[in-house]
Write a protein that holds these residues in place. Sequence first.
Motif, PDB file in Angstrom:
ATOM      1  N   PHE A   1      14.895 -19.973  23.585  1.00  0.00           N
ATOM      2  CA  PHE A   1      15.230 -18.693  24.214  1.00  0.00           C
ATOM      3  C   PHE A   1      14.491 -17.543  23.538  1.00  0.00           C
ATOM      4  CE2 PHE A   1      18.735 -21.345  25.628  1.00  0.00           C
ATOM      5  CZ  PHE A   1      18.873 -20.951  26.952  1.00  0.00           C
ATOM      6  N   LEU A   2      14.174 -17.730  22.254  1.00  0.00           N
ATOM      7  CA  LEU A   2      13.442 -16.691  21.519  1.00  0.00           C
ATOM      8  C   LEU A   2      11.936 -16.845  21.695  1.00  0.00           C
ATOM      9  CD1 LEU A   2      15.393 -16.509  18.128  1.00  0.00           C
ATOM     10  CD2 LEU A   2      15.419 -14.858  19.988  1.00  0.00           C
ATOM     11  N   PHE A   3      11.468 -18.094  21.659  1.00  0.00           N
ATOM     12  CA  PHE A   3      10.035 -18.375  21.749  1.00  0.00           C
ATOM     13  C   PHE A   3       9.789 -19.443  22.817  1.00  0.00           C
ATOM     14  CE2 PHE A   3      11.426 -17.925  17.283  1.00  0.00           C
ATOM     15  CZ  PHE A   3      10.939 -16.641  17.031  1.00  0.00           C
TER      16      PHE A   3
ATOM     17  N   LEU B   1      24.107  -7.777  22.687  1.00  0.00           N
ATOM     18  CA  LEU B   1      22.867  -7.296  22.072  1.00  0.00           C
ATOM     19  C   LEU B   1      22.503  -8.186  20.871  1.00  0.00           C
ATOM     20  CD1 LEU B   1      20.709  -5.035  22.109  1.00  0.00           C
ATOM     21  CD2 LEU B   1      22.144  -3.801  20.457  1.00  0.00           C
ATOM     22  N   GLY B   2      21.302  -8.742  20.914  1.00  0.00           N
ATOM     23  CA  GLY B   2      20.834  -9.596  19.814  1.00  0.00           C
ATOM     24  C   GLY B   2      21.521 -10.948  19.752  1.00  0.00           C
ATOM     25  N   TYR B   3      22.097 -11.398  20.888  1.00  0.00           N
ATOM     26  CA  TYR B   3      22.850 -12.658  20.900  1.00  0.00           C
ATOM     27  C   TYR B   3      21.991 -13.851  20.481  1.00  0.00           C
ATOM     28  CZ  TYR B   3      25.057 -16.860  22.808  1.00  0.00           C
ATOM     29  OH  TYR B   3      25.558 -18.133  22.957  1.00  0.00           O
TER      30      TYR B   3
ATOM     31  N   ILE C   1      22.533 -16.086  17.124  1.00  0.00           N
ATOM     32  CA  ILE C   1      22.935 -17.496  17.153  1.00  0.00           C
ATOM     33  C   ILE C   1      21.852 -18.373  16.517  1.00  0.00           C
ATOM     34  CG2 ILE C   1      22.078 -18.349  19.401  1.00  0.00           C
ATOM     35  CD1 ILE C   1      25.147 -19.279  19.741  1.00  0.00           C
ATOM     36  N   PHE C   2      20.592 -17.944  16.637  1.00  0.00           N
ATOM     37  CA  PHE C   2      19.509 -18.651  15.954  1.00  0.00           C
ATOM     38  C   PHE C   2      19.693 -18.544  14.439  1.00  0.00           C
ATOM     39  CE2 PHE C   2      15.283 -18.613  13.936  1.00  0.00           C
ATOM     40  CZ  PHE C   2      14.837 -19.873  14.299  1.00  0.00           C
TER      41      PHE C   2
END
Length: 380
Positions: free
Chosen positions: A2-4, A346-348, A352-353
């Motif tokens: 989800f981030l990368f 915000l920043g979920y 969680i990562f």
Amino acid sequence: MFLFPLDFINYSFILHAHSHAAMLGWVYMIIYVLVIHFFIPKEKSRKPVYNRLFWLTELSVTGMMLAFPFQGYGLFSIAFSTMHILLSYLFCRLIWKDLPKQKTSSQRLLIASILFMVFSTLGVWCLGPAVSTLGKQSAFYQIAIQFFLHFQFNGWFLLAVLALFLKQFQHKIEEAKFRKFYIIFIISTILTVSFPIRWFIEANILSWINAFGVVLQLTAFIYLYKMIQPQINDFKANLSKEAKMVYVLALCSLFLKIGIQLLTVFPNIAAISHQVRNFVIGFIHLTSLGIITGFLFGILLQNKMLFSNSLVLKIGVKCFVLGFVGTEVLLFLQGGFFFFNKGTILGYYQSIFGFSVLLVLGLILITVSIINKKQESIHS
């Protein structure tokens, strides 16, 4: 992911590898070792047989871990999964034959757990016919998966862990209270499979069966508490700080699991428990990481299989607990946001990562402490 985002990685395939490695690589294998250590008499122990079976089972898990990320459910992953099931049957047969004839309370729990393990695999054997006749989207296919998962987690894993836990109270358990706990808990485990079945079959009777099952489950754990309550102070007195921490984690997670399942008697809560994916993942992690792993770490620490005088281990346990609590809070909080249409916290995904990294770091440190202790014992 989800981030990368990475286009060449199939997220669902990675998820299959994760779930199989977690269930069959971690939980199954450590229960395997502890059951042999605590329940099989040394004079009866067929050490070479159990060792060969262990490494064959390890091979099947490694095969799944390597095959699933590349093909999902394909030829090799299914072959290794089938191999694991057949080896688990052999394990059950060996344990059944090698257990002492005079059954204690913890041994009876263990027998029930391995019967649930065999029973759960009926769901797996139904997957082939379900796909060939009705397809993967059919209720039959989905129910077969939920049947397997329910009796793996709530039958085999949970009962095996409780058997190992009660082994620590071996000669202090009141038989009458144990019998009530044992019978009521087994009935509740069978009845509560109606809850995931209700997701795919519209029948109000299933909701009533589940409601009865979760009330029975609460009753069973009240008997469990009454059974061990007289020995709790003596039990705690011999525990290290880290062992107390993970046992508290396990018991709090068990309390939350029972509470959440009691809430499913309300139809609107029962509906969202399935519809909001964060709640599903949070509940699975509550059971696997909180209850099952918490009890297993407690048993390992209590019996000096993990060495609590190691600073590396102490930091590792704290990292693991913090990572677990952080991910659980975020999963359920985000689930609440989705339910009330409030969007994403915000920043979920970054948060969680970060907490997931703490889980991994904690496990690495615990592993390092084991390796260090092994090297020290070799040199000494």
